[in-house]
Design a protein around this motif. Structure first.
Motif, PDB file in Angstrom:
ATOM      1  N   GLY B  41       0.067   1.349   7.740  1.00 17.76           N
ATOM      2  CA  GLY B  41      -0.304   2.099   6.546  1.00 17.76           C
ATOM      3  C   GLY B  41       0.837   2.776   5.827  1.00 17.76           C
ATOM      4  O   GLY B  41       0.610   3.537   4.881  1.00 17.76           O
ATOM      5  N   LYS B  42       2.067   2.487   6.262  1.00 13.20           N
ATOM      6  CA  LYS B  42       3.223   3.131   5.639  1.00 13.20           C
ATOM      7  C   LYS B  42       4.203   2.097   5.105  1.00 13.20           C
ATOM      8  O   LYS B  42       4.120   0.912   5.428  1.00 13.20           O
ATOM      9  CB  LYS B  42       3.927   4.041   6.644  1.00 13.20           C
ATOM     10  CG  LYS B  42       3.078   5.198   7.134  1.00 13.20           C
ATOM     11  CD  LYS B  42       3.882   6.104   8.045  1.00 13.20           C
ATOM     12  CE  LYS B  42       3.057   7.289   8.494  1.00 13.20           C
ATOM     13  NZ  LYS B  42       3.839   8.205   9.383  1.00 13.20           N
ATOM     14  N   GLY B  43       5.147   2.544   4.312  1.00 19.20           N
ATOM     15  CA  GLY B  43       6.199   1.670   3.837  1.00 19.20           C
ATOM     16  C   GLY B  43       7.275   1.477   4.884  1.00 19.20           C
ATOM     17  O   GLY B  43       7.407   2.286   5.811  1.00 19.20           O
ATOM     18  N   PRO B  44       8.074   0.416   4.780  1.00 16.14           N
ATOM     19  CA  PRO B  44       9.183   0.208   5.718  1.00 16.14           C
ATOM     20  C   PRO B  44      10.166   1.374   5.668  1.00 16.14           C
ATOM     21  O   PRO B  44      10.443   1.917   4.598  1.00 16.14           O
ATOM     22  CB  PRO B  44       9.819  -1.085   5.209  1.00 16.14           C
ATOM     23  CG  PRO B  44       8.743  -1.795   4.472  1.00 16.14           C
ATOM     24  CD  PRO B  44       7.935  -0.709   3.829  1.00 16.14           C
ATOM     25  N   GLN B  45      10.691   1.699   6.830  1.00 24.92           N
ATOM     26  CA  GLN B  45      11.612   2.825   6.957  1.00 24.92           C
ATOM     27  C   GLN B  45      12.931   2.314   7.522  1.00 24.92           C
ATOM     28  O   GLN B  45      12.954   1.622   8.544  1.00 24.92           O
ATOM     29  CB  GLN B  45      11.002   3.880   7.878  1.00 24.92           C
ATOM     30  CG  GLN B  45      11.857   5.098   8.113  1.00 24.92           C
ATOM     31  CD  GLN B  45      11.211   6.068   9.080  1.00 24.92           C
ATOM     32  OE1 GLN B  45      10.237   5.743   9.750  1.00 24.92           O
ATOM     33  NE2 GLN B  45      11.740   7.278   9.163  1.00 24.92           N
TER      34      GLN B  45
END
Lengths: 114, 112
Positions: B41-45
């Protein structure tokens, strides 16, 4: 965290309707990108921008257009949405003066075309 | 919709183990490489990067190894923790080019 905001975060739209996704950055970075992410395909580049009014196509640009009238905003438009455009869309910016540095990503927009 | 983690190779480890995630890149002219972590549910970090004039770079609990001869990149995570569970992507770039090319990713599952 890099100051990248995507809006909306979630959207459901009907086939054939136009849709615009917005990416806003507060970092004053030159390069901005739109990717889509689908199971089995990873991240694929749609369009990118290397300055105000300067854009170029990525590997999956068909059916999409972009605009960048200000450094901080990069808009992705689906002129007539299709079910194949159901995906998660990510905006990214590069932190350095050159593109050859790490990209920072927004939180994504989940788009469903019904 | 489907999770990005479906259809991906998966590495399952126990908490405290060392993890090694591999990536084969495609372009012998690529000279800049990055590892990203993506939680559900998150963007790539961004995790760590390496340039082609190096063969090893270390960060906090992570090490990236680059073998240009066989076009292979690896990410080593020491003392893997449950919070490391995520999808890991490698990306490559060529100097003078404006875009990154991403691999399809590997899912890392860490059991307590």
């Amino acid at each position: 965290d890099a100051g990248i905001t995507q809006s909306p975060r979630h959207k459901v739209t009907e086939t054939g309707t136009p849709v615009t996704l917005r990416c806003h950055q507060t970092e004053n970075h030159r390069y901005m990108y739109w990717y889509r992410q689908d199971p089995g395909h990873g991240l694929r580049l749609i369009h990118y921008s290397y300055g105000v009014k300067d854009t170029d196509k990525g590997e999956v640009s068909d059916g999409y257009s972009v605009s960048r009238s200000k450094t901080e905003d990069f808009l992705l438009t689906l002129e007539s949405a299709t079910s194949s455009q159901t995906s998660v869309y990510f905006c990214a910016i590069t932190a350095g003066r050159e593109a050859n540095t790490e990209a920072f990503f927004g939180q994504g927009t989940r788009l469903t075309v019904v | 919709g489907e999770s990005v983690g479906l259809h991906l190779p998966t590495l399952s480890v126990q908490e405290g183990d060392n993890s090694i995630i591999n990536c084969a890149y495609s372009n012998s002219a690529s000279d800049y490489f990055i590892w990203y972590k993506q939680e559900s549910g998150k963007g790539p970090q961004f995790i760590i990067d390496i340039r082609s004039n190096m063969d090893k770079r270390q960060g906090q609990r992570v090490t990236v190894l680059l073998n240009k001869t066989v076009k292979h990149l690896s990410l080593q995570i020491a003392a893997t923790q449950p919070g490391d569970s995520a999808v890991y992507f490698c990306a490559e770039n060529m100097l003078g080019y404006s875009t990154l090319t991403f691999g399809k990713g590997t899912m890392l599952l860490v059991s307590p």
